[in-house]
Design a protein around this motif. Structure first.
Motif, PDB file in Angstrom:
ATOM      1  N   GLU A 110       0.832  -1.200   0.000  1.00 53.48           N
ATOM      2  CA  GLU A 110       0.000   0.000   0.000  1.00 53.48           C
ATOM      3  C   GLU A 110       0.875   1.262   0.000  1.00 53.48           C
ATOM      4  OE1 GLU A 110      -4.201   1.048   1.980  1.00 53.48           O
ATOM      5  OE2 GLU A 110      -2.638   0.517   3.412  1.00 53.48           O
ATOM      6  N   SER A 111       1.917   1.261   0.806  1.00 53.34           N
ATOM      7  CA  SER A 111       2.831   2.398   0.881  1.00 53.34           C
ATOM      8  C   SER A 111       3.573   2.596  -0.447  1.00 53.34           C
ATOM      9  CB  SER A 111       3.830   2.171   2.010  1.00 53.34           C
ATOM     10  OG  SER A 111       4.779   3.195   2.045  1.00 53.34           O
ATOM     11  N   MET A 112       4.043   1.506  -1.033  1.00 51.93           N
ATOM     12  CA  MET A 112       4.758   1.599  -2.308  1.00 51.93           C
ATOM     13  C   MET A 112       3.845   2.127  -3.416  1.00 51.93           C
ATOM     14  SD  MET A 112       6.996  -1.937  -2.143  1.00 51.93           S
ATOM     15  CE  MET A 112       7.878  -1.673  -3.689  1.00 51.93           C
ATOM     16  N   LEU A 113       2.611   1.642  -3.454  1.00 54.30           N
ATOM     17  CA  LEU A 113       1.661   2.108  -4.465  1.00 54.30           C
ATOM     18  C   LEU A 113       1.338   3.582  -4.266  1.00 54.30           C
ATOM     19  CD1 LEU A 113      -0.748  -0.957  -4.620  1.00 54.30           C
ATOM     20  CD2 LEU A 113       0.822  -0.202  -6.421  1.00 54.30           C
TER      21      LEU A 113
ATOM     22  N   GLY B 248       1.713   7.069  -6.660  1.00 51.70           N
ATOM     23  CA  GLY B 248       0.490   7.765  -7.032  1.00 51.70           C
ATOM     24  C   GLY B 248      -0.606   6.844  -7.532  1.00 51.70           C
ATOM     25  N   ILE B 249      -0.523   5.562  -7.156  1.00 52.97           N
ATOM     26  CA  ILE B 249      -1.530   4.579  -7.566  1.00 52.97           C
ATOM     27  C   ILE B 249      -2.499   4.369  -6.412  1.00 52.97           C
ATOM     28  CG2 ILE B 249      -1.933   2.200  -8.307  1.00 52.97           C
ATOM     29  CD1 ILE B 249       0.966   2.291  -9.480  1.00 52.97           C
ATOM     30  N   ASN B 250      -3.760   4.698  -6.651  1.00 52.50           N
ATOM     31  CA  ASN B 250      -4.773   4.608  -5.624  1.00 52.50           C
ATOM     32  C   ASN B 250      -5.543   3.299  -5.756  1.00 52.50           C
ATOM     33  OD1 ASN B 250      -6.461   5.333  -3.533  1.00 52.50           O
ATOM     34  ND2 ASN B 250      -7.781   6.608  -4.818  1.00 52.50           N
TER      35      ASN B 250
ATOM     36  N   GLU C 182       6.765  -4.093 -10.322  1.00 54.79           N
ATOM     37  CA  GLU C 182       6.457  -3.683 -11.704  1.00 54.79           C
ATOM     38  C   GLU C 182       5.263  -4.475 -12.238  1.00 54.79           C
ATOM     39  OE1 GLU C 182       7.440  -1.211 -13.810  1.00 54.79           O
ATOM     40  OE2 GLU C 182       8.460  -0.463 -12.028  1.00 54.79           O
ATOM     41  N   LYS C 183       5.269  -5.761 -11.969  1.00 53.93           N
ATOM     42  CA  LYS C 183       4.155  -6.618 -12.402  1.00 53.93           C
ATOM     43  C   LYS C 183       2.851  -6.129 -11.786  1.00 53.93           C
ATOM     44  CE  LYS C 183       2.702 -11.475 -12.186  1.00 53.93           C
ATOM     45  NZ  LYS C 183       3.094 -12.820 -11.704  1.00 53.93           N
ATOM     46  N   LEU C 184       2.885  -5.821 -10.488  1.00 55.63           N
ATOM     47  CA  LEU C 184       1.700  -5.339  -9.782  1.00 55.63           C
ATOM     48  C   LEU C 184       1.218  -4.026 -10.383  1.00 55.63           C
ATOM     49  CD1 LEU C 184      -0.371  -5.503  -7.483  1.00 55.63           C
ATOM     50  CD2 LEU C 184       1.328  -4.410  -6.005  1.00 55.63           C
ATOM     51  N   LYS C 185       2.125  -3.090 -10.600  1.00 54.56           N
ATOM     52  CA  LYS C 185       1.738  -1.796 -11.175  1.00 54.56           C
ATOM     53  C   LYS C 185       1.093  -1.976 -12.546  1.00 54.56           C
ATOM     54  CE  LYS C 185       5.691   0.349 -10.826  1.00 54.56           C
ATOM     55  NZ  LYS C 185       6.742   1.398 -10.854  1.00 54.56           N
ATOM     56  N   ASN C 186       1.644  -2.842 -13.370  1.00 53.28           N
ATOM     57  CA  ASN C 186       1.068  -3.096 -14.699  1.00 53.28           C
ATOM     58  C   ASN C 186      -0.323  -3.717 -14.609  1.00 53.28           C
ATOM     59  OD1 ASN C 186       3.204  -2.026 -16.191  1.00 53.28           O
ATOM     60  ND2 ASN C 186       4.328  -3.953 -16.122  1.00 53.28           N
TER      61      ASN C 186
ATOM     62  N   PHE D 159       8.078  -9.185  -1.365  1.00 51.52           N
ATOM     63  CA  PHE D 159       7.875  -7.989  -0.546  1.00 51.52           C
ATOM     64  C   PHE D 159       8.331  -8.207   0.895  1.00 51.52           C
ATOM     65  CE2 PHE D 159       4.967  -7.562  -4.094  1.00 51.52           C
ATOM     66  CZ  PHE D 159       5.238  -6.273  -4.512  1.00 51.52           C
ATOM     67  N   LEU D 160       8.480  -9.467   1.292  1.00 52.77           N
ATOM     68  CA  LEU D 160       8.997  -9.782   2.629  1.00 52.77           C
ATOM     69  C   LEU D 160      10.519  -9.798   2.643  1.00 52.77           C
ATOM     70  CD1 LEU D 160       6.772 -12.715   3.929  1.00 52.77           C
ATOM     71  CD2 LEU D 160       6.990 -10.445   4.911  1.00 52.77           C
ATOM     72  N   THR D 161      11.099 -10.453   1.638  1.00 48.04           N
ATOM     73  CA  THR D 161      12.543 -10.662   1.632  1.00 48.04           C
ATOM     74  C   THR D 161      13.314  -9.573   0.895  1.00 48.04           C
ATOM     75  OG1 THR D 161      12.518 -11.948  -0.422  1.00 48.04           O
ATOM     76  CG2 THR D 161      12.182 -13.159   1.653  1.00 48.04           C
ATOM     77  N   GLY D 162      12.636  -8.898  -0.024  1.00 45.93           N
ATOM     78  CA  GLY D 162      13.311  -7.906  -0.857  1.00 45.93           C
ATOM     79  C   GLY D 162      13.903  -8.506  -2.120  1.00 45.93           C
ATOM     80  N   MET D 163      14.001  -9.818  -2.173  1.00 44.40           N
ATOM     81  CA  MET D 163      14.559 -10.488  -3.352  1.00 44.40           C
ATOM     82  C   MET D 163      13.496 -10.563  -4.440  1.00 44.40           C
ATOM     83  SD  MET D 163      16.777 -13.509  -1.565  1.00 44.40           S
ATOM     84  CE  MET D 163      17.398 -14.074  -3.131  1.00 44.40           C
TER      85      MET D 163
END
Length: 91
Positions: free
Chosen positions: A23-26, A30-32, A84-88, A73-77
């Motif tokens: 949620e913070s990254m989105l 600027g993605i609501n 990027e996949k999520l944003k798309n 998102f937990l490990t950073g790897m």
């Protein structure tokens, strides 16, 4: 508004941590959208009403909804690729 669900075994610790981070990254991009943490058992009841599923449980049941790897998102790897996949998927 698009809806993203993060699911883990209990819907408390792990999924809530990932949901908050996503949620913070989105928001920073600027993605609501609505991001919610749930337990894996309740996923069947809501799967038809979500746009993206972020999975924490490896090998969990597959759904006919776009899925993103929440472990990144937990490990950073692999987080950049998964984000990027999520944003798309949310465009």
């Amino acid at each position: 508004m698009k809806k993203v669900v993060v699911a883990c075994g209990s819907g408390v610790a792990t999924s809530q941590t990932v949901a908050s981070k996503v949620e913070s990254m989105l928001e920073n991009e600027g993605i609501n959208c609505h991001v919610e943490a749930v337990d894996i058992k309740s996923l069947d009841n809501i799967i038809d009403s979500i746009d993206v599923y972020i999975t924490i449980v490896p090998g969990s049941k597959s759904y006919d909804v776009p899925t993103v790897n929440g472990i990144a998102f937990l490990t950073g790897m692999g987080i950049d690729e998964e984000f990027e996949k999520l944003k798309n998927l949310l465009k």
